[in-house]
Design an enzyme around this catalytic site. Structure first.
Site, short mmCIF file in Angstrom:
data_model
loop_
_atom_site.label_atom_id
_atom_site.label_comp_id
_atom_site.label_asym_id
_atom_site.label_seq_id
_atom_site.Cartn_x
_atom_site.Cartn_y
_atom_site.Cartn_z
N THR A 8 106.37 41.97 36.48
CA THR A 8 105.81 41.97 35.13
C THR A 8 106.88 41.78 34.07
O THR A 8 108.00 42.26 34.23
CB THR A 8 105.04 43.28 34.82
OG1 THR A 8 104.35 43.12 33.58
CG2 THR A 8 105.95 44.47 34.72
N ASP A 69 97.19 42.27 37.90
CA ASP A 69 96.49 41.54 36.85
C ASP A 69 95.33 42.42 36.42
O ASP A 69 94.67 43.05 37.24
CB ASP A 69 96.00 40.17 37.33
CG ASP A 69 95.75 39.25 36.13
OD1 ASP A 69 96.64 39.14 35.26
OD2 ASP A 69 94.66 38.67 36.04
P1 IMP Z 1 97.65 40.97 32.30
O1 IMP Z 1 97.19 39.56 32.41
O2 IMP Z 1 97.41 41.79 33.52
O3 IMP Z 1 99.07 41.07 31.84
O4 IMP Z 1 96.83 41.72 31.19
C1 IMP Z 1 95.85 41.11 30.46
C2 IMP Z 1 95.63 41.77 29.14
O5 IMP Z 1 94.80 42.89 29.36
C3 IMP Z 1 96.85 42.32 28.43
O6 IMP Z 1 97.49 41.37 27.65
C4 IMP Z 1 96.23 43.37 27.56
O7 IMP Z 1 95.67 42.77 26.42
C5 IMP Z 1 95.11 43.87 28.42
N1 IMP Z 1 95.53 45.07 29.15
C6 IMP Z 1 96.03 45.17 30.40
N2 IMP Z 1 96.25 46.45 30.71
C7 IMP Z 1 95.87 47.17 29.63
C8 IMP Z 1 95.87 48.56 29.34
O8 IMP Z 1 96.28 49.42 30.13
N3 IMP Z 1 95.40 48.90 28.13
C9 IMP Z 1 94.94 48.01 27.21
N4 IMP Z 1 94.94 46.70 27.43
C10 IMP Z 1 95.39 46.29 28.64
#
Ligand code: IMP
Length: 195
Positions: A8, A69
């Site tokens: 990450t 993800d």
């Molecule tokens: P990613 O693609 O897994 O990095 O996450 C997608 C999006 O989900 C992130 O950019 C955040 O906007 C949202 N997100 C992921 N985890 C969390 C969390 O624990 N709290 C709030 N938003 C989250």
């Protein structure tokens, strides 16, 4: 002690996982392995994206690793923003814009149920295993709190009466989607006698 790299670039996610770590294994960051690039995530499901970024790291850097993800799934919007949570309001990937768009779309909806879902992929010596964690809750009508990241200020988990952004990292970690998926990963490593 086994070493695992966390796939990450998100400092908040790293902080969350570091807080959950125990003495079970050593966590390597992308910086530790001199990976300074964006990891690919072009899939249309959480499972595919989680696998894609983790596989990329394993294939190109040769480290045992895991990556998550995550998506926020809102019931009355047919699961939106889901896998597109990071760029819901556009490629600028701005959390304020994303929350504002979601609040707009929910303005006339009485059903505000939502869940966060995380899929963690572990690649250990080439063997792929996935773990899922979720937390149900609802989207409130205004932002509250300044902890956490992403959609935390508008998500109240499990009728607790406060948003993720009003919780300390330790409190969020007792029930969050990512913590639940990560607990399964640690359990798996223990059962396989890796740790
Ligand atoms: P990613 O693609 O897994 O990095 O996450 C997608 C999006 O989900 C992130 O950019 C955040 O906007 C949202 N997100 C992921 N985890 C969390 C969390 O624990 N709290 C709030 N938003 C989250």
């Amino acid at each position: 002690m086994p070493r695992l790299c966390f796939a990450t670039n998100n400092a908040h996610k790293l902080e969350e996982i570091q807080a959950l770590l125990g003495q079970d294994f050593e966590l390597l960051t992308l910086k530790d392995i001199n990976c300074n690039e964006e990891l690919p995530e072009t899939g249309d499901t959480l499972e595919k994206n989680s696998l894609q970024k983790t596989q990329y790291l394993f294939d190109n850097y040769g480290v045992n690793c895991f990556g998550d993800d995550t998506g926020l799934e809102v019931e009355s919007l047919n699961g939106e923003p889901g896998v597109y949570s990071a760029r819901y309001a556009g490629e600028q990937r701005n959390a304020e814009d994303n929350m504002n768009l979601l609040l707009e779309k929910l303005a006339d909806k009485s059903n505000r149920k939502a869940q966060f879902k995380s899929v963690i992929t572990l690649i250990q010596d080439g063997v792929i295993t996935q773990f899922e964690g979720a937390v149900e809750g609802e989207i409130i009508t205004e932002k509250r709190g300044n902890q956490g990241f992403g959609y935390d200020p508008i998500f109240v988990p499990e009728n607790l009466g406060k948003t993720f952004a009003e919780m300390s990292l330790a409190e969020k970690s007792t029930l969050s989607h990512r913590a639940r998926a990560f607990a399964k990963l640690v359990e798996f490593l223990k059962k396989s006698n890796v740790v």
